[in-house]
Enzyme design. Structure first.
Site, PDB file in Angstrom:
ATOM      1  N   ASP A  16      22.825  33.303  40.468  1.00 53.07           N
ATOM      2  CA  ASP A  16      24.102  32.699  40.370  1.00 53.07           C
ATOM      3  C   ASP A  16      25.049  33.914  39.820  1.00 53.07           C
ATOM      4  OD1 ASP A  16      22.866  30.248  40.769  1.00 53.07           O
ATOM      5  OD2 ASP A  16      23.185  29.432  38.676  1.00 53.07           O
ATOM      6  N   VAL A  17      24.929  34.586  39.024  1.00 54.93           N
ATOM      7  CA  VAL A  17      25.715  35.797  38.705  1.00 54.93           C
ATOM      8  C   VAL A  17      26.121  37.051  39.771  1.00 54.93           C
ATOM      9  CG1 VAL A  17      26.282  37.788  37.042  1.00 54.93           C
ATOM     10  CG2 VAL A  17      25.527  35.453  36.204  1.00 54.93           C
ATOM     11  N   TYR A  69      15.704  49.732  47.921  1.00 54.66           N
ATOM     12  CA  TYR A  69      15.918  50.592  46.891  1.00 54.66           C
ATOM     13  C   TYR A  69      16.347  51.964  47.339  1.00 54.66           C
ATOM     14  CZ  TYR A  69      14.870  47.681  42.850  1.00 54.66           C
ATOM     15  OH  TYR A  69      14.684  46.875  41.994  1.00 54.66           O
ATOM     16  N   GLY A  83      17.028  39.659  35.969  1.00 57.13           N
ATOM     17  CA  GLY A  83      16.620  39.600  34.425  1.00 57.13           C
ATOM     18  C   GLY A  83      16.119  38.031  34.436  1.00 57.13           C
ATOM     19  N   ARG A  92      20.734  34.844  23.359  1.00 57.64           N
ATOM     20  CA  ARG A  92      20.748  36.028  24.200  1.00 57.64           C
ATOM     21  C   ARG A  92      19.711  37.013  23.739  1.00 57.64           C
ATOM     22  NH1 ARG A  92      26.533  35.129  24.001  1.00 57.64           N
ATOM     23  NH2 ARG A  92      27.185  34.597  25.945  1.00 57.64           N
ATOM     24  N   ASN A  99      13.175  41.371  29.255  1.00 63.27           N
ATOM     25  CA  ASN A  99      14.446  41.950  30.261  1.00 63.27           C
ATOM     26  C   ASN A  99      14.152  43.508  29.882  1.00 63.27           C
ATOM     27  OD1 ASN A  99      15.206  39.784  31.618  1.00 63.27           O
ATOM     28  ND2 ASN A  99      16.707  39.310  30.204  1.00 63.27           N
ATOM     29  N   ASP A 152      34.215  37.433  27.499  1.00 69.60           N
ATOM     30  CA  ASP A 152      34.464  36.878  26.160  1.00 69.60           C
ATOM     31  C   ASP A 152      36.347  36.984  25.978  1.00 69.60           C
ATOM     32  OD1 ASP A 152      31.840  36.601  24.813  1.00 69.60           O
ATOM     33  OD2 ASP A 152      32.050  38.675  25.934  1.00 69.60           O
ATOM     34  N   SER A 153      36.398  38.447  26.401  1.00 73.71           N
ATOM     35  CA  SER A 153      38.035  38.540  26.137  1.00 73.71           C
ATOM     36  C   SER A 153      38.695  37.790  27.185  1.00 73.71           C
ATOM     37  CB  SER A 153      38.276  39.949  26.219  1.00 73.71           C
ATOM     38  OG  SER A 153      37.463  40.899  25.279  1.00 73.71           O
ATOM     39  N   ARG A 155      37.892  34.890  28.710  1.00 72.17           N
ATOM     40  CA  ARG A 155      38.140  33.435  27.837  1.00 72.17           C
ATOM     41  C   ARG A 155      38.974  33.354  26.933  1.00 72.17           C
ATOM     42  NH1 ARG A 155      31.502  33.240  27.647  1.00 72.17           N
ATOM     43  NH2 ARG A 155      31.053  32.160  29.553  1.00 72.17           N
ATOM     44  N   HIS A 179      27.960  41.277  22.655  1.00 72.75           N
ATOM     45  CA  HIS A 179      28.295  39.976  23.682  1.00 72.75           C
ATOM     46  C   HIS A 179      27.373  38.872  23.341  1.00 72.75           C
ATOM     47  CE1 HIS A 179      29.026  37.496  27.135  1.00 72.75           C
ATOM     48  NE2 HIS A 179      27.940  37.621  27.413  1.00 72.75           N
TER      49      HIS A 179
END
Length: 315
Positions: A16-17, A69, A83, A92, A99, A152-153, A155, A179
């Site tokens: 998704d990311v 690669y 991951g 996390r 990971n 975070d910043s 948001r 984070h």
């Protein structure tokens, strides 16, 4: 940096990311070539095809390909979004062990193909995994960047902007530290349209509580979003695209990322969220904010949270 013709990014991990990042990158026309690597080859082939069908409407042409690669040999950047994902109710930090092993394996494959660019790491827990990527790569620390507190910043700035009905670009505020749950807002140097938050709190008795509540909502947003839709993707995807643009276009802008500290904030040998100047060399320099006493304590505690686990893993 190697002899690069054009700007090529290799994305590793098309979940998704990764795909939200790819979509943002193609929409913004930042790179000439985006090569994507993922273990689910069938789904990846579909995503590559789908992304290429949008290139017609993008500001400039991006070649999107299914990568290997070997693509790392002439890449400007390698962006790691692979991951094990955070499960509902999982912190996390619980992810870290699985990971680190995944990072070591990926970085080994990248480096043995002659990569000579900049790593950008988004996998969680990002501060510890950025450290792992730096260690495994053997590259200078300025060429390994973690996404850190960019999301975070963003948001936090968005939520503060909503309170005043002002565009978030006119809100200047950082969240720093891990984070994760121990991060902190730097209220002492934050401002909305040039008016400092501390000045506002003097005039408005309930202001401090409102600001703290906004920070708590910011910090816990990931849990809310994961609970609702399974993962966070668009916010971090656009944050990663912003960092990529800063590197590729040599912008020297200040962004809150996970950067390697060598004495700033009284911290040594750790990757942690802080504003830093990002340009073609990676992290050109760390911007050390002036913290008040309370913020210093909170930052120290955030560092200790990370350092405890870092010591367990890396000694």
């Amino acid at each position: 940096m190697g002899n690069h013709v054009g700007n090529k990014v290799v994305l590793i991990g098309a979940g998704d990311v990764g795909i939200a990042y790819a979509f943002a990158l193609v929409n913004q026309g930042t790179v000439d070539h985006l090569a994507i690597i993922d273990i689910d080859e069938k789904k990846l082939a579909g995503n590559v095809m789908d992304l290429n069908h949008g290139v017609v409407w993008a500001p400039s042409r991006t070649r999107v390909t299914k990568g290997t690669y070997e693509d790392c040999a002439d890449a400007s950047m390698v962006v790691i979004c692979a991951g094990a994902a955070q499960k509902p109710g999982e912190t996390r930090l619980q992810l870290v062990d699985k990971n680190v092993n995944i990072m070591n394996s990926i970085v080994g494959d990248v480096m043995k193909n002659g990569f000579d660019g900049i790593f950008l790491v988004a996998s969680n827990p990002v501060d510890l995994l950025t450290y792992a990527v730096w260690k495994a790569s053997g590259l200078p620390h300025e060429r390994v960047i973690g996404s850190g507190t960019i999301l975070d910043s963003a948001r936090y700035r968005y939520m503060l902007s909503e309170m005043d009905d002002i565009a978030p670009t006119s809100v200047h505020a950082y969240i720093i530290g891990e984070h994760g749950d121990s991060e902190l807002p730097v209220v002492s140097s934050a401002n909305i349209g040039g008016v400092s938050l501390s000045h506002r709190s003097e005039k408005d008795p309930g202001y401090n509580e409102r600001i703290e509540k906004i920070f708590e909502e910011t910090r816990d947003a990931a849990y809310t979003i994961i609970d609702a839709k399974g993962s966070t993707s668009y916010g971090i995807g656009m944050g990663l695209a912003r960092i990529t643009r800063a590197v590729i276009q040599n912008q020297a802008v200040v962004l809150p990322v996970s950067a390697y500290l060598q004495g700033e904030y009284g911290v040594e040998d750790a990757y942690i969220g802080t504003p830093a100047v990002i340009d073609r060399s990676g992290i050109n320099k760390v911007v050390e904010l002036a913290l008040d006493e309370h913020e210093k304590e909170r930052f120290r505690a955030s560092y200790e949270t990370l350092n405890k686990i870092k010591t367990e893993i890396f000694g």
